[in-house]
Motif scaffolding. Structure first.
Motif, mmCIF file in Angstrom:
data_model
loop_
_atom_site.group_PDB
_atom_site.id
_atom_site.type_symbol
_atom_site.label_atom_id
_atom_site.label_comp_id
_atom_site.label_asym_id
_atom_site.label_seq_id
_atom_site.Cartn_x
_atom_site.Cartn_y
_atom_site.Cartn_z
ATOM 1 N N ASP A 1 0.859 -1.179 0.000
ATOM 2 C CA ASP A 1 0.000 0.000 0.000
ATOM 3 C C ASP A 1 0.894 1.228 0.000
ATOM 4 N N GLU A 2 0.357 2.359 0.331
ATOM 5 C CA GLU A 2 1.129 3.599 0.265
ATOM 6 C C GLU A 2 2.215 3.685 1.338
ATOM 7 N N THR A 3 2.144 2.837 2.356
ATOM 8 C CA THR A 3 3.079 2.965 3.478
ATOM 9 C C THR A 3 4.154 1.889 3.524
ATOM 10 N N CYS A 4 3.893 0.694 2.955
ATOM 11 C CA CYS A 4 4.858 -0.395 3.090
ATOM 12 C C CYS A 4 4.514 -1.525 2.125
ATOM 13 N N VAL A 5 5.370 -2.533 2.102
ATOM 14 C CA VAL A 5 5.108 -3.770 1.373
ATOM 15 C C VAL A 5 5.192 -4.904 2.386
ATOM 16 N N ARG A 6 4.271 -5.847 2.288
ATOM 17 C CA ARG A 6 4.222 -6.978 3.217
ATOM 18 C C ARG A 6 4.434 -8.267 2.425
ATOM 19 N N ALA A 7 5.495 -9.008 2.791
ATOM 20 C CA ALA A 7 5.835 -10.245 2.100
ATOM 21 C C ALA A 7 5.469 -11.444 2.957
ATOM 22 N N ARG A 8 4.876 -12.437 2.310
ATOM 23 C CA ARG A 8 4.532 -13.680 2.997
ATOM 24 C C ARG A 8 5.687 -14.667 2.820
ATOM 25 N N LEU A 9 6.215 -15.140 3.942
ATOM 26 C CA LEU A 9 7.366 -16.029 3.938
ATOM 27 C C LEU A 9 7.016 -17.325 4.659
#
Length: 419
Positions: A133-141
């Motif tokens: 989104d506009e604030t961060c990236v979230r990666a699924r590990l």
């Protein structure tokens, strides 16, 4: 700023070192459960050697690799067609190195862990996807050992996970499979004796039928008066179809490759003996992908083979990955935000590297070598009896186009380390 890098190969580890140097946090994850010095030899162009030297690894490279002195083309009988110096002898301020890929990767890995901490590289960790989104990236590990899934948040995500990149696949879900050009490669590393200058990168034959590339890759062996020879056999099997999965660690068989080179015994190298003495042979189809129009989407981008897989021609694969990592950090540290930094990195690198990908598909040098094979199938006394001066010059121009066109600009360019 914190950057998550997927892939602990040459490009990903160089990016981590460069980001750390720039004051940016980095975490590298890789699906391999243990990092081992796998693979065979590669060449590092002066462009990449400069960048690794500025990261403080110059002495280590000198202790591991061989400074490539010249590149020479021969016909399949061992007759000399064309040659040109390499590295410093070509005018660069930095050498070209021939080095074992595994040695280089372990050097980079040790440097990352020493500078960023042991936890900076997490092995056995599978990347499964991302959201942003506009604030961060979230990666699924996913942790392979425990089966535990987690979400890691970062300011930017870099896919440095190779030809079959999971990051690239999410960015380009409709992209077709890698493209095969009809050539199957076998690779190996063999203990031997120095040949020709002792630092020669030799190319014999033509990839319209069979070609052999051989060069020494170990400074340790050189200091003993010996040679650790890296060889690459390229055989055109376009009529058979690609039944080999693109996997750099796929085992190959001597009985598949040796028949193509059974009588390639030169006065400077016995090719059949070299192949037979090889303990482990690897097999790989020569593949690439069509260039992308963009690498970045918001806070996510690509690097190295994930961004621009190319044929192994002109010593560009690993070298361009090193340059990617350096430019990525250089642009991120100057940008007002991660999205702007990734776009600046893409603007700096995409067009240049895409041009190299396309040039590697159509090397005029290969057409000239094919012409030699057609005009002089049984060999020649002097190459001038076979090729014109313009045709010989074409070979030089081909390598200038992909790899060696910028001696003065590289020597004069300011460092990417400057913030």
């Amino acid at each position: 700023m914190r950057v998550l890098i997927v892939g602990a190969g040459i490009g990903g580890l160089t990016a981590a070192l460069s980001l750390h140097e720039a004051g940016i946090g980095a975490l590298v994850v890789d699906s391999a459960t243990r990092m081992r010095p796998l693979g065979v030899g590669i060449n590092l162009l002066p462009h990449a050697v400069r960048e690794l030297t500025e990261l403080g690894l110059g002495d280590d490279l000198a202790g591991l690799g061989v400074q490539t002195g010249e590149m020479v083309h021969f016909d399949r009988h061992g007759g000399r067609i064309w040659g040109e110096p390499r590295g410093r002898a070509l005018g660069y301020n930095w050498p070209q190195y021939s080095i074992h890929r595994g040695d280089l990767q372990m050097l980079l890995l040790d440097a990352v862990r020493a500078r960023l901490g042991e936890g900076a590289v997490r092995t056995g960790t599978v990347f499964e996807g991302f959201e942003q989104d506009e604030t961060c990236v979230r990666a699924r590990l996913l942790d392979r050992a425990s089966g535990t899934a987690e979400t890691v948040t970062a300011d930017a995500l870099v896919g440095a996970d190779g030809l079959r990149s999971a990051v690239r696949a999410q960015l380009n879900p409709a992209e077709p499979a890698p493209l095969w050009n009809g050539i199957r490669m076998w690779r190996g590393v063999t203990e031997g004796v120095p040949f020709l200058s002792g630092r020669t990168l030799a190319v014999a034959g033509t990839n319209s039928a069979a070609k052999m590339v051989v060069y020494p890759i170990s400074a340790r062996a050189e200091r003993r008066g010996e040679a650790l020879l890296n060889w690459v056999a390229e055989v055109n099997l376009a009529g058979e179809g690609m039944d080999v999965t693109p996997d750099w660690n796929r085992k190959g068989r001597l009985e598949d490759v040796l028949p193509h080179y059974a009588d390639w015994t030169f006065d400077w190298l016995d090719i059949p003996a070299m192949l037979t003495a090889t303990a482990e042979i690897l097999e790989y189809p020569m593949v690439d992908r069509d260039p992308l129009g963009r690498w970045s989407s918001g806070r996510v981008t690509l690097l190295g083979d994930a961004a621009h897989p190319m044929y192994p021609i002109g010593s560009n694969g690993g070298s361009q990955a090193v340059l990617d990592g350096r430019v990525l950090a250089h642009e991120l540290v100057q940008a007002t935000n991660p999205v702007a930094g990734l776009l600046a990195y893409e603007r700096e690198r995409l067009e240049t590297v895409n041009a190299i990908v396309l040039a590697c598909r159509d090397m005029p040098a290969d057409r000239i070598l094919h012409a030699v094979a057609e005009r002089a199938p049984d060999g020649f006394d002097t190459i001038e009896d076979v090729l014109t001066a313009d045709e010989l010059t074409t070979i030089t121009g081909a390598y200038r186009r992909t790899s060696f066109s910028d001696v003065e600009s590289l020597n004069a360019r300011s460092s990417y380390s400057a913030r």
